[in-house]
Design an enzyme around this catalytic site. Structure first.
Site: not given
Length: 928
Positions: A326, A860
């Protein structure tokens, strides 16, 4: 392929290599001068072309190759003395047996001009083909392109459209220029399926729904926003009254076009399998769109919904998470959606690839990024797995290999630098020695530095992302000023929770007028010691004949003196205890005394005293002026005068022996000639000499003391009797207050946002260099901890701002969750630009940012991106893309901000590469 007869079309004798070269050059020059829309160009494999170039330049190998391509890194090693065989374009095309009869020869989807093929005008192709034969011929048309439609480009990849006939279910794939009209598409549709024109209406079709009726026969497919691999519904009507064979009604206008929608099913587009071209693998099924089957498949596999963009805007394609990627996906999406990069990499950027740059990645990083960008901008696509790009990334940056979480900003910095070197237009970097300013005007020096930088670094990355700041260094010893102007790719701003800092110190005077008192001042949080001295001087009303000495006190002794004005205040911790001493300004004939208080503690379990002296109380500083010498009595009287306020006395009384007495309420009888109710302030004093031997100052008070010629202070131990300690005010024996005492954080302090402007001001604030990065002063000829001041001078088109949320040390890693209030529109940097001759306002608008959620190593990353054409914000969370409100863009997770210069209309960015031969039209960008 066998060689052909080496005769020209007129049957003339074979030409020499030099004659071939001159003839082709002349034909190419004539064709380039007369190119117009509608002309035909032909693709020819780069490998064969490079072989021919080497053949015809055999006699000029030590000179510049006329009309030759230098892009030969991917060509096979051939003997330049051998005449090429027939033209062989087989490595540019798919196997013709795999295509329908009604489709022309298909070339691979991932070809790049200069790497895989070159474009030749029709006359050049005809001449070469007459000499060498071979093929197959791959003709392409010249079309108008660009925002003004005045640029000429070769449409290497015409639109590939999937035609679906309703209700029969027949299908066909056609190639058609985007400059053709809807009327031409209509004509070809009924011809391919052998239908009557009156029975056919065509629809722009996607997402298992009809999108728009295509009934404006004079409108071009480009104007209708028809994209590569788009589905076109060919609806067959049962009669001229408009009744569809599917049972739905559809009225027909005078042009035979339908006006009312009919419901139908969606036929999945063809699954074109891409092969390997030029050494770069292309994804299989790259032309699949978001059909109902695929959409359902994605929902089941990834739990996402495919964002359909056909007929509207591209750029809404997600990236699959390959395992903690990510960080990479978020950075790529921000770069891909930078308008200047999107335009550049969708055109023929390969002309600018620097294949020989030793600082680059031999062009492979730029090619991998460009290929990924084109796929992401193709409309209506399923999420892409960026495995080829990650493989290239791991090859050139092993720190990003594997599937661990990494810093998105570190990846972004590598990508920008790597892409710059791969696309650097400077093939041979000249050596340029920068000159110091030496009093010259800043404008002249800045322009000189920038010109020197561009002479070595010139790429689309520099054009878009690089700015310039002014760096001023000042030597703390000789005050030498050095001014340089350095380029920057992005700004890393510290997150300052406050711009100022409260510090509490204890003020002590060297006379008997004032008792010690605490003083709290406000100073720049990242200021210097001189800022603290200035603030305290104002707070304590420092007189012109006085000066301040600051010292950190630990265990009742001097731990260190804060006498360096360039000492950063960050070195003073909140739990330190700082004393500020007001003394007379030091002169040549003055002695500085450091007074340390000592006493003998009582022994445990007895009334006797220990033989050991222990420090207590607050150490003091005194300055004693002298003419020829100083006596021991002079020091004794100075100490008595300083300590008088400690006993609450307001009068000094000198007895017959010269001792000082203080008014004090006591029942003791008269002693040493002092009246009753007074106390004699006579102390036992010991002074350390050079060898740390103690000199008793209480005896022979009239004896002179030899004063050192240096300005080093003398250390005097003040030994207290138990009687004096009992009479003294206890508050002076307490520890000094801490610089700052933590307390409950107020609600206002917890919720008050931090401005991006505040972070920028902290970044630009003057500060000393860290000890490991000291500056070599050319005047002192020594390394100095100089002060450094930054000013923005030249701002880029795209300003990338990194918020420094992560801090690292040997023992810990920490993330700041501070909310930064950053402007989305009208980010005004006008007042922060040091070049005051520039009258243009420096306004920027936010168009993208990366976010980091969670803690270190386990968080994230996502991206918020604004599609400028739609004026809408989207959240890019790996494969999932969703529409968001502008109010949701700001959060405490914001990590890297992308600002673009505000403008009324965009400038057209063009590449400045040279063609292998002087041919004006360029190849049309291909969207896979």
């Amino acid at each position: 392929m066998a060689e052909v007869s080496m005769c020209n079309s007129n049957g003339a004798a074979e030409l020499s290599p030099e004659e071939e070269r001159v003839l082709i050059r002349d034909i190419a020059l004539a064709a380039g001068a007369n190119s117009k829309e509608g002309d035909e160009f032909f693709l020819i494999t780069q490998r064969w072309w490079q072989h021919w170039i080497e053949y015809v330049n055999l006699d000029q190998q030590n000179s510049t190759n006329e009309g030759s391509s230098v892009l030969n890194n991917h060509s096979d090693s051939v003997s330049s003395s051998k005449r090429p065989a027939g033209i062989d374009n087989s490595d540019l095309i798919y196997d013709s047996a795999s295509h329908d009869d009604n489709i022309s020869v298909e070339i691979h989807d991932s070809l790049l001009e200069g790497r895989d093929y070159v474009l030749l005008p029709q006359d050049v192709w005809n001449q070469l083909h007459s000499w060498y034969g071979g093929g197959p011929p791959l003709a392409r048309k010249v079309i108008s392109s660009g925002l003004s439609q005045t640029e000429l480009a070769v449409e290497v990849y015409p639109l590939r459209l999937q035609l679906l006939v309703m209700p029969k279910g027949d299908r066909s794939t056609i190639r058609i220029s985007k400059k053709e009209t809807i009327g031409e598409l209509h004509r070809r549709s009924f011809e391919i399926f052998n239908l009557n024109a009156e029975q056919v209406c065509i629809w722009d079709y996607y997402g298992h729904q009809k999108h728009a009726l295509m009934n404006d026969m004079d409108k071009t497919l480009d104007d209708a926003n028809i994209q590569m691999d788009q589905d076109i519904l060919v609806e067959v009507l049962s009669n001229v009254n408009g009744t569809a064979l599917s049972g739905h009604m559809c009225s027909v206008n005078n042009n035979g076009s339908a006006k009312k929608e009919a419901t139908s099913i969606l036929l999945e587009p063809s699954k074109s399998t891409l092969s390997i071209a030029g050494g770069f693998p292309a994804s299989k099924g790259a032309s699949r769109s978001c059909s109902s089957e695929i959409s359902q498949e994605l929902d089941n596999a990834y739990g996402i919904s495919c964002v359909s963009t056909r007929g509207s805007y591209g750029g809404l394609t997600g990236l699959q998470n390959l395992g903690n990627t990510c960080f990479m996906n978020s950075a790529i999406q921000c770069l891909v959606h930078t308008p200047e990069f999107a335009k550049y990499f969708r055109e023929d950027y390969h002309r600018e690839i620097n294949w020989q740059n030793p600082f680059g990645m031999v062009g492979e990083l730029a090619l991998a990024f460009g290929d990924l960008l084109r796929k992401l901008w193709a409309p209506g696509r399923a999420p892409i797995a960026p495995r080829p790009f990650k493989a290239k990334l791991a090859r050139f940056a092993p720190q990003f290999s594997g599937y661990s979480q990494h810093d998105s900003q570190e990846l972004l910095a590598f990508l920008l630098d790597g892409l710059h070197e791969d696309l650097n237009r400077v093939k041979q970097k000249p050596y340029i020695k920068s000159r110091d300013a030496d009093g010259r005007p800043d404008e002249e020096v800045a322009d000189e530095y920038w010109a020197n930088h561009i002479a070595r670094n010139n790429s689309i990355i520099v054009d878009v992302c690089q700015g310039q700041y002014k760096s001023t260094l000042v030597c703390p010893i000789c005050n030498k000023v050095s001014v340089t102007f350095d380029p920057f790719m992005y700004l890393s701003l510290p997150l300052q929770s406050a711009t100022t800092r409260s510090m509490t110190l204890t003020i002590l005077t060297s006379d008997s007028t004032t008792s010690p008192f605490p003083c709290t001042v406000s100073v720049p949080k990242h200021g210097w010691c001189r800022d603290l001295i200035q603030a305290v001087s104002i707070a304590c009303s420092l007189k012109t004949h006085e000066e301040l000495k600051l010292a950190e006190v630990r265990n009742h002794q001097f731990h260190r003196f804060l006498d360096d004005p360039c000492l950063p205040l960050s070195s003073i911790k909140d739990d330190d205890r700082i004393a500020a001493y007001k003394i007379s300004k030091s002169s040549k004939n003055s002695l500085l005394l450091r007074l340390i208080h000592r006493c003998r503690p009582q022994e445990t379990g007895s009334n006797g005293l220990s033989s050991q002296w222990n420090a207590f109380g607050v150490p003091l500083i005194a300055s004693i002026p002298y003419e020829d010498s100083i006596t021991r009595g002079d020091i004794q009287r100075e100490v008595q005068k300083i300590l008088l306020p400690w006993f609450g006395g307001d009068n000094l009384i000198q007895d017959t022996d010269g001792d000082i007495c203080a008014d004090y309420v006591t029942d003791s009888p008269k002693t040493n000639g002092c009246p009753s109710k007074t106390l004699s302030l006579k102390f036992s004093l010991q002074m350390a000499d050079k060898s740390n031997e103690l000199i008793d100052l209480s005896a022979k008070e009239g004896k002179s003391i030899r004063v050192a010629t240096s300005s080093a202070p003398a250390v005097v131990y003040v030994d207290w009797s138990r009687d004096l300690i009992e009479k003294c005010s206890a508050k002076y024996f307490e520890n000094l207050p801490e610089v700052f005492r933590y307390g409950p954080v107020s609600k206002k302090a917890r919720t008050e946002p931090l401005s991006l402007y505040t972070c920028l001001e902290a970044f630009l604030r003057e500060e000393p260099l860290v000890p490991e990065d000291m500056w070599y002063c050319p005047q002192c000829k020594e390394r100095r901890q100089a002060s450094k001041k930054l000013d923005l001078w030249r701002l880029p088109e795209v300003l990338v701002i990194h918020l420094k949320r992560f801090s690292y040390s040997r023992s810990m890693k920490h993330k700041l969750e501070t909310f930064v209030n950053f402007p989305i529109r009208d980010f005004d940097l006008t007042n922060y630009v040091g070049n005051k001759n520039s009258t243009q306002r420096q306004l920027y608008e936010l168009y993208a940012l990366t976010n980091h959620y969670g803690g270190m190593g386990s968080g994230h990353y996502t991206a918020h991106i604004k599609l400028l054409e739609e004026n809408k914000w989207y959240n890019f969370d790996d494969s999932h893309i969703s529409l968001i409100n502008e109010d949701d863009v700001k959060s405490a997770a914001a990590y890297v901000l992308f600002y673009r210069r505000a403008r009324s209309n965009d400038n057209v960015l063009t590449s400045n590469g040279a063609l292998p031969i002087p041919i004006e039209p360029k190849s049309e960008p291909f969207q896979t």
